[in-house]
Scaffold this active site. Structure first.
Site, PDB file in Angstrom:
ATOM      1  CD  GLU A  49      -2.971   0.672   2.230  1.00 20.39           C
ATOM      2  OE1 GLU A  49      -3.105  -0.558   2.646  1.00 20.39           O
ATOM      3  OE2 GLU A  49      -3.525   1.739   2.878  1.00 20.39           O
ATOM      4  CG  ASP A  60      -3.158   9.413   7.377  1.00 23.35           C
ATOM      5  OD1 ASP A  60      -2.915   8.336   7.669  1.00 23.35           O
ATOM      6  OD2 ASP A  60      -3.516   9.892   6.212  1.00 23.35           O
TER       7      ASP A  60
END
Lengths: 273, 430
Positions: A49, A60
């Site tokens: 990924e 995030d």
């Protein structure tokens, strides 16, 4: 056939649990990222990924956010990300690559142009964090004809109705967010994910990957009891940040990082624990 | 996370059946195109929507359902109306700025005095409304992002009043330039968390507040301070602020016998402008001007004018005009005023721009400072630097109009918080 379907299909037959490491493209420079991608594939990554850096990564935590800032400062952009995948593919044609990121850069590139260029570079799927099923129709329309999957997120808070909506929009696998939080946050509660993962299983035939908050081999083993694949992101990004700082050899660092995870996932004790 | 209003709802809320018409929300005010906005998924034409991680979708949907329920509830609305009157101090007057009008020599200049509200700006209208929603939803913790600190103060204020835990995220740069407001928030019992990522201003504070909400969605209510963000925020912040325009419209008709020829309001995220514009959207004879922060000038790139100098994209949960580079990375903005220093704008403004119903313009930092001094000296009113943008453009506009016409400027906040900034800019040691 999409590489993701191939590796999950094989894994299902063999009872193999997939390991999906996440890194931010351009963190440490493009050459560093390419070296890391190759090392990851060599050390047992089933899928890679690759994060597309964004200035405002609102889902995030600080570790990935700082990686984004470093990558952007090093000049990484979407063209650079696709170039990395192209170079990775020159030696590796079997490990699927998922691009993870936020919508605005992709939108600015042009959805159709990006999908076309990503497919040509050898990308297998896109995970756009801020494109939930309700806002994904345009993206879906450009990805599907190119056999690019759209990986969708499912959360502990998602209702059955939403899980069905997510499942209908998703391709490849469903990415279950293991905790209420941002990437790299808190610690894992294996027991808490049992019920929502059972609900998710009832709503989708797709394989399930679990990520967010998985830091150790023990975490990975716990998650693998309930999921088909384990995503490990912030912990690896943190190790790579230290690797850059200390100028240590990335191949060695990756090997040391991956070995216990791979061992935890491959251990037969999993089935009975 | 279910609706727990049953045991939280104050019983007195249902006793007052009388809600002044000006404080009642229009259920669906038809827009210029005849369509009601936003649609069920929060779209204003091409703009708006819910571009957020799945982690937030359920929280947003619950908030939408709660809001749809309470906005039609007479008890909730009566309590909101009472708070606006007795706590905020509404209605705020419309003041005829005679000497400023004389100085400009054109249309008559009127000021909607949101600066006279409790805590000194329009922001309190929205935080009173959202805190009420938080209480009805049974949430004990509220969080907010703030730029100039006005929204942070307004949130800390309502949290203190309701006895809620309050965390305010504020960029490191803004903490330095708005130290008085930081202290005010702390006095009110709020925890101010410094945000040192990215450009260390409002957008980064919003990222951090969203991260907090993703993590604590079960017990936390995120009080967004402007008409930006994912659905339903652009709608509910607009609705809670729409009292400004509804009042102004009634006051104009009652006291001046006509509607204004033009409305002028500053636009960062756009909440005071949306609050003023909303009630006038169907009055096509009323021109509407949103004034963005032109900073050093649009051509220099040193500005925060997303509608004038930006283009459509996706930021903080909605599709809207924003400032980014060719790689789609959000760019850092510049404005003399922390409250306008934001690279996005509410999606309804994007829609009003594209439909042509509202006009968006910008004024520079130096034009703003000139207007700040002019209003202070001529009227004895010290405007916030944000609102000074509206004053600057309102003066230019009035100068181009006839004396029998009127320009209504939203004086969205008072300038007490800015005196240190102004002194510093002008090299004065306090």
């Amino acid at each position: 056939m999409n590489r993701i379907d191939q590796v999950f299909g094989q894994a299902r037959k063999q009872g193999h649990k997939l390991l999906i490491p996440f890194i931010t493209a351009g963190d440490g420079g493009a050459a560093f990222t390419l070296q890391v991608m190759r090392a990851l594939a060599d050390e047992g990554a089933d899928v890679i990924e690759l994060g597309m850096p964004f200035s405002d990564p609102m889902a995030d935590g600080p570790v990935v956010q700082k990686a984004c800032e470093r990558a952007l400062a090093a000049g990484m952009n979407l063209r650079g990300v696709l170039e990395l995948v192209r170079q990775f593919r020159s030696r590796n044609t079997h490990t699927p690559v998922v691009l993870m990121g936020y919508l605005n850069p992709v939108w600015r590139y042009g959805l159709q142009a990006f999908a076309t260029d990503a497919a040509a570079a050898g990308v297998d799927a896109l995970l756009i964090v801020d494109a939930p099923p309700e806002e994904s129709a345009d993206l879906h329309a450009v990805l599907q004809p190119l056999d690019l999957h759209q990986i969708m997120l499912a959360a502990p808070t998602s209702s059955d109705q939403r899980l069905q909506l997510i499942s209908a929009a998703a391709g490849g696998f469903v990415y279950y967010v293991a905790l209420k939080g941002v990437t790299g946050a808190a610690s894992l509660d294996g027991q808490a994910m049992v019920e929502p993962l059972q609900r998710l299983r009832r709503c989708t035939k797709l394989p399930i990957a679990v990520g967010f908050g998985i830091k150790t081999a023990a975490d990975a083993a716990t998650v693998a009891e309930h999921a088909d694949a384990v995503v490990i992101g912030s912990a690896l990004v943190q190790v790579l940040a230290e690797c850059q700082q200390q100028r240590s050899e990335p191949d060695r660092v990756i090997a040391d990082f991956m070995a216990p995870l791979r061992a935890a996932l491959d251990a037969p004790v999993l089935l009975t624990s | 996370m279910s609706l727990k209003a049953g045991n939280q709802m104050p019983t007195s809320a249902t006793t007052s059946g009388e809600i002044p018409a000006m404080w009642r929300f229009a259920d669906a005010i038809a827009g210029a195109s005849g369509a009601s906005v936003p649609d069920a998924r929060g779209h204003f034409g091409d703009y708006g929507g819910s571009f957020v991680s799945e982690t937030l979708m359920t929280g947003l949907q619950e908030l939408t359902e709660q809001y749809q329920r309470w906005r039609h509830d007479p008890g909730f609305m009566a309590e909101f109306a009472r708070d606006l009157k007795h706590y905020v101090g509404r209605p705020s007057p419309i003041y005829a700025a005679e000497r400023l009008t004389q100085h400009v020599g054109g249309a008559r200049i009127l000021l909607k005095r949101e600066d006279l509200n409790h805590t000194g700006a329009h922001k309190i209208n929205n935080t009173v409304g959202q805190a009420l929603l938080a209480r009805y939803a049974g949430k004990q913790r509220v969080i907010a992002e703030t730029g100039a600190g006005q929204h942070g103060v307004a949130t800390a204020t309502v949290a203190a009043r309701l006895g809620m835990q309050c965390v305010v995220y504020m960029g490191e740069v803004d903490i330095q330039r708005q130290s008085i407001n930081v202290f005010r928030m702390r006095l009110l019992g709020a925890e101010v968390r410094s945000v040192s990522s990215g450009s260390k201003t409002l957008k980064d504070a919003m990222n951090e507040a969203l991260r907090d909400w993703i993590t604590n969605v079960d017990d936390t209510f995120y009080i967004i301070g402007t008409v930006a963000g994912p659905h339903p925020y652009p709608m509910l912040v607009r609705d809670f602020n729409s009292v400004v325009g509804r009042e102004a419209r009634e006051q104009m008709l009652a006291d001046h016998g006509c509607l204004p020829d033009a409305l002028v309001a500053c636009v960062g995220g756009g909440s005071n402008a949306m609050g003023l514009f909303h009630a006038f959207v169907n009055d096509e004879e009323v021109a509407m001007y949103g004034v963005e922060a032109g900073g050093e000038g649009i051509a220099t790139g040193q500005h925060a004018a997303s509608l004038v100098g930006g283009r459509p994209g996706v930021l903080h949960g909605s599709k809207t005009y924003l400032l980014d580079n060719d790689d789609g990375q959000i760019t850092e903005t510049h404005s003399i005023s922390a409250g306008l220093d934001y690279p996005g704008v509410g999606p309804e403004h994007a829609w009003l721009k594209d439909t042509g119903r509202a006009n968006y313009v910008s004024v520079t930092d130096s034009e703003t400072m000139a207007a700040f001094h002019k209003l202070t000296r001529l009227e004895g009113i010290l405007p916030a630097l944000e609102s000074s943008h509206a004053v600057a453009y309102g003066m230019q506009l009035a100068a181009s109009m006839r004396p029998d016409q009127t320009v209504l400027i939203n004086l969205s906040g008072r300038g007490d918080k800015d005196v240190q900034t102004v002194a510093k800019l002008e090299g004065i040691k306090l």
